[in-house]
Design a protein around this motif. Structure first.
Motif, PDB file in Angstrom:
ATOM      1  N   TYR A 199      39.122  11.676 -39.306  1.00 46.49           N
ATOM      2  CA  TYR A 199      37.888  10.868 -39.735  1.00 46.49           C
ATOM      3  C   TYR A 199      36.852  10.742 -38.661  1.00 46.49           C
ATOM      4  O   TYR A 199      35.969   9.986 -38.602  1.00 46.49           O
ATOM      5  CB  TYR A 199      38.326   9.380 -39.878  1.00 46.49           C
ATOM      6  CG  TYR A 199      39.249   8.940 -41.035  1.00 46.49           C
ATOM      7  CD1 TYR A 199      38.640   9.616 -42.402  1.00 46.49           C
ATOM      8  CD2 TYR A 199      40.481   8.599 -41.006  1.00 46.49           C
ATOM      9  CE1 TYR A 199      39.497   9.545 -43.316  1.00 46.49           C
ATOM     10  CE2 TYR A 199      41.367   8.224 -42.103  1.00 46.49           C
ATOM     11  CZ  TYR A 199      40.640   8.906 -43.401  1.00 46.49           C
ATOM     12  OH  TYR A 199      41.818   8.456 -44.431  1.00 46.49           O
ATOM     13  N   PHE A 255      34.354  17.455 -46.043  1.00 44.95           N
ATOM     14  CA  PHE A 255      34.214  15.906 -45.905  1.00 44.95           C
ATOM     15  C   PHE A 255      35.671  15.076 -45.657  1.00 44.95           C
ATOM     16  O   PHE A 255      35.865  14.436 -44.722  1.00 44.95           O
ATOM     17  CB  PHE A 255      33.574  15.206 -46.874  1.00 44.95           C
ATOM     18  CG  PHE A 255      33.387  13.653 -46.536  1.00 44.95           C
ATOM     19  CD1 PHE A 255      32.103  13.249 -46.362  1.00 44.95           C
ATOM     20  CD2 PHE A 255      34.337  12.713 -47.204  1.00 44.95           C
ATOM     21  CE1 PHE A 255      31.979  12.013 -46.143  1.00 44.95           C
ATOM     22  CE2 PHE A 255      34.089  11.482 -47.087  1.00 44.95           C
ATOM     23  CZ  PHE A 255      32.950  11.006 -46.576  1.00 44.95           C
ATOM     24  N   PRO A 292      35.236  16.656 -39.698  1.00 44.73           N
ATOM     25  CA  PRO A 292      34.563  16.733 -40.922  1.00 44.73           C
ATOM     26  C   PRO A 292      33.077  16.534 -40.844  1.00 44.73           C
ATOM     27  O   PRO A 292      32.616  15.811 -39.883  1.00 44.73           O
ATOM     28  CB  PRO A 292      35.235  15.505 -41.508  1.00 44.73           C
ATOM     29  CG  PRO A 292      35.787  14.495 -40.277  1.00 44.73           C
ATOM     30  CD  PRO A 292      36.323  15.642 -39.468  1.00 44.73           C
ATOM     31  N   GLU A 293      32.458  17.092 -41.805  1.00 47.13           N
ATOM     32  CA  GLU A 293      30.925  17.444 -41.654  1.00 47.13           C
ATOM     33  C   GLU A 293      30.229  16.656 -42.712  1.00 47.13           C
ATOM     34  O   GLU A 293      30.393  16.925 -43.805  1.00 47.13           O
ATOM     35  CB  GLU A 293      30.729  18.925 -41.425  1.00 47.13           C
ATOM     36  CG  GLU A 293      29.325  19.407 -41.512  1.00 47.13           C
ATOM     37  CD  GLU A 293      28.999  20.887 -41.529  1.00 47.13           C
ATOM     38  OE1 GLU A 293      28.051  21.310 -41.631  1.00 47.13           O
ATOM     39  OE2 GLU A 293      30.077  21.703 -41.608  1.00 47.13           O
ATOM     40  N   ILE A 294      28.833  16.196 -42.438  1.00 48.29           N
ATOM     41  CA  ILE A 294      27.921  16.017 -43.062  1.00 48.29           C
ATOM     42  C   ILE A 294      26.688  16.635 -42.608  1.00 48.29           C
ATOM     43  O   ILE A 294      26.487  16.624 -41.455  1.00 48.29           O
ATOM     44  CB  ILE A 294      27.590  14.337 -42.825  1.00 48.29           C
ATOM     45  CG1 ILE A 294      28.637  13.231 -43.432  1.00 48.29           C
ATOM     46  CG2 ILE A 294      26.267  14.071 -43.836  1.00 48.29           C
ATOM     47  CD1 ILE A 294      28.606  12.189 -42.944  1.00 48.29           C
ATOM     48  N   TYR A 296      33.678  12.306 -38.103  1.00 48.59           N
ATOM     49  CA  TYR A 296      32.713  12.582 -38.759  1.00 48.59           C
ATOM     50  C   TYR A 296      31.495  13.117 -37.863  1.00 48.59           C
ATOM     51  O   TYR A 296      31.389  12.357 -37.065  1.00 48.59           O
ATOM     52  CB  TYR A 296      32.007  11.867 -39.923  1.00 48.59           C
ATOM     53  CG  TYR A 296      33.159  11.502 -41.004  1.00 48.59           C
ATOM     54  CD1 TYR A 296      33.151  12.481 -42.146  1.00 48.59           C
ATOM     55  CD2 TYR A 296      33.918  10.353 -41.072  1.00 48.59           C
ATOM     56  CE1 TYR A 296      34.114  12.288 -42.992  1.00 48.59           C
ATOM     57  CE2 TYR A 296      34.714  10.172 -41.919  1.00 48.59           C
ATOM     58  CZ  TYR A 296      34.708  11.015 -43.012  1.00 48.59           C
ATOM     59  OH  TYR A 296      35.851  10.690 -44.155  1.00 48.59           O
ATOM     60  N   ALA A 337      31.613   6.727 -43.264  1.00 47.50           N
ATOM     61  CA  ALA A 337      31.060   8.198 -43.423  1.00 47.50           C
ATOM     62  C   ALA A 337      29.914   8.060 -44.298  1.00 47.50           C
ATOM     63  O   ALA A 337      29.118   8.769 -44.356  1.00 47.50           O
ATOM     64  CB  ALA A 337      32.084   8.751 -44.011  1.00 47.50           C
TER      65      ALA A 337
END
Length: 411
Positions: A142, A384, A397-399, A144, A185
């Motif tokens: 988690y 994500f 995890p990527e945005i 992010y 997120a």
């Protein structure tokens, strides 16, 4: 299945023997050695038993992910120890052979004694993946990261200079277990204030019902001025479980397609739409999943029907092997492809701007970040969510926030 489990059991047993060799060179108390052996045996039996209980009609569950995490946490460090001690055994065998056959020293032991510092080295090296995998399970999955990427195009329509796109991919909602982290997120997604948001597939692991507890949370993704669009990923087809009937599979697939609409995204199924800004427009093309080694439902020709080479085109295609095998060679010149799928294997080493490594790179030529060929770009989102291993190490995890820039990139 039984033969496969037997072979896995044999390999794990060999690993256990070598790991014990490392442990017993450092621990001399008998009760501690016995406790280690009992614990190792119990975990070994539990893991084997858990895998025999996997139900293909159900698919991945929290229990199977726990088992996979436990397997990796226990056996990757032990594999490291095994490699170190096996290397020493090769050296010992070579030294013993030279000593016995060439130097004719038959009175000495054939194999030299195992050296304590080698076992210490093995244990020290094993601590790195052990601690990393633990961190990945409790924190990394988690953790992010918002990654911003500017991409230059000489033929970008003037009105779209500076246009921003948020991309998310590979949600895998059936793996989530922390509503607070997912809500955080979504706040990160909204904070980017992009012009448009694109979701490049895999909303679930298998079943539509996995997303039901999260619909309200994902509905908090605010409206973007130029829309919210999505495509399907390989997991959205329900291919990885055994269905009682074909009708059940089809109903689940229909329900998954409806999920995207329930969270406010327009699902593009081998089709395109135009995004208009001022007097200019760009084509947004969305194909169903097309993977070199996965389902090939994507139809690029159908999706791009009536588009010309001169139209500026952004393509959403879940699997980056589609770009590598097909898209980058297409005569219609797709300027930018957005993909996901690889997750970067959820395990690797990455120093942004300098270095990245993952086992994913031995499977996919394009596996994380931006790639280019003759003015055609593909960006691979690291995902994500998470799947199988319930964690992330190194590959977070990527945005993604992509900014389109008109003109040539300065050297």
């Amino acid at each position: 299945m039984i033969l496969r489990l037997f072979l896995i059991g044999v390999v794990l047993f060999i690993i256990e023997l070598y790991a014990f060799q490392a442990v017993k060179t450092l621990i001399k108390l008998r009760w501690m050695l016995i406790s280690y052996q009992i614990l190792s045996l119990l975990l070994f039996v539990f893991i084997l038993y858990s895998f025999t209980q996997f139900d293909r009609s159900v698919g991945q569950t929290q229990q199977t992910m726990f088992t996979m995490g436990l397997l990796l946490v226990i056996y990757i460090p032990k594999i490291v120890m095994t490699v170190v001690l096996l290397g020493e055994d090769v050296f010992r065998l070579a030294a013993g052979s030279i000593n016995y056959f060439i130097d004719n020293n038959s009175d000495a032991n054939f194999l030299p004694s195992r050296r304590k510092f080698v076992s210490q080295l093995g244990l020290g090296l094993a601590a790195v993946p052990f601690l990393s995998l633990i961190y990945g399970i409790f924190e990394g999955k988690y953790n992010y990261k918002v990654i911003k990427q500017a991409i230059h195009f000489p033929d970008l329509p003037d009105a779209f200079n500076g246009f921003t796109i948020t991309q998310i991919s590979d949600v895998h909602s059936g793996s989530f277990d922390n509503p607070e982290k997912i809500s955080y997120a979504i706040d990160l997604v909204n904070a980017q204030n992009s012009d448009m948001i694109l979701f490049t597939g895999d909303i679930v692991n298998t079943h539509a019902k996995e997303m039901h507890p999260w619909i309200e949370t994902f509905n908090r993704i605010k409206e973007h001025e130029y829309g919210k669009y999505s495509v399907l990923g390989n997991h959205d087809y329900g291919e990885y479980v055994t269905w009682l009937t074909q009708i059940d599979k089809e109903e689940n697939f229909d329900a998954i397609k409806n999920l995207y609409g329930q969270i406010g995204f327009t699902l593009l199924l081998n089709e395109h739409t135009f995004i208009e800004k001022g007097n200019d427009k760009i084509a947004l093309v969305g194909v169903e999943n097309w993977g070199k080694n996965f389902k090939q439902a994507g139809d690029l020709k159908k999706a791009a029907q009536h588009l010309s080479k001169e139209d500026f085109k952004i393509l959403m295609s879940h699997d980056p092997s589609h770009w590598d095998e097909v898209v980058q060679h297409d005569e219609k010149h797709f300027h930018l492809t957005l993909s996901g799928h690889t997750h970067g294997m959820q395990f690797g080493i990455e120093i942004p701007g300098y270095f990245k490594w993952s086992l994913a790179q031995y499977v996919y030529k394009q596996w994380a970040g931006l790639y280019e060929n003759l003015g055609r770009y593909v960006y691979v989102n690291r995902g994500f969510g998470f799947h199988a291993y319930p964690g992330r190490v190194g590959i977070m995890p990527e945005i993604t926030v992509i900014q389109l820039i008109k003109g040539e990139k300065l050297a």
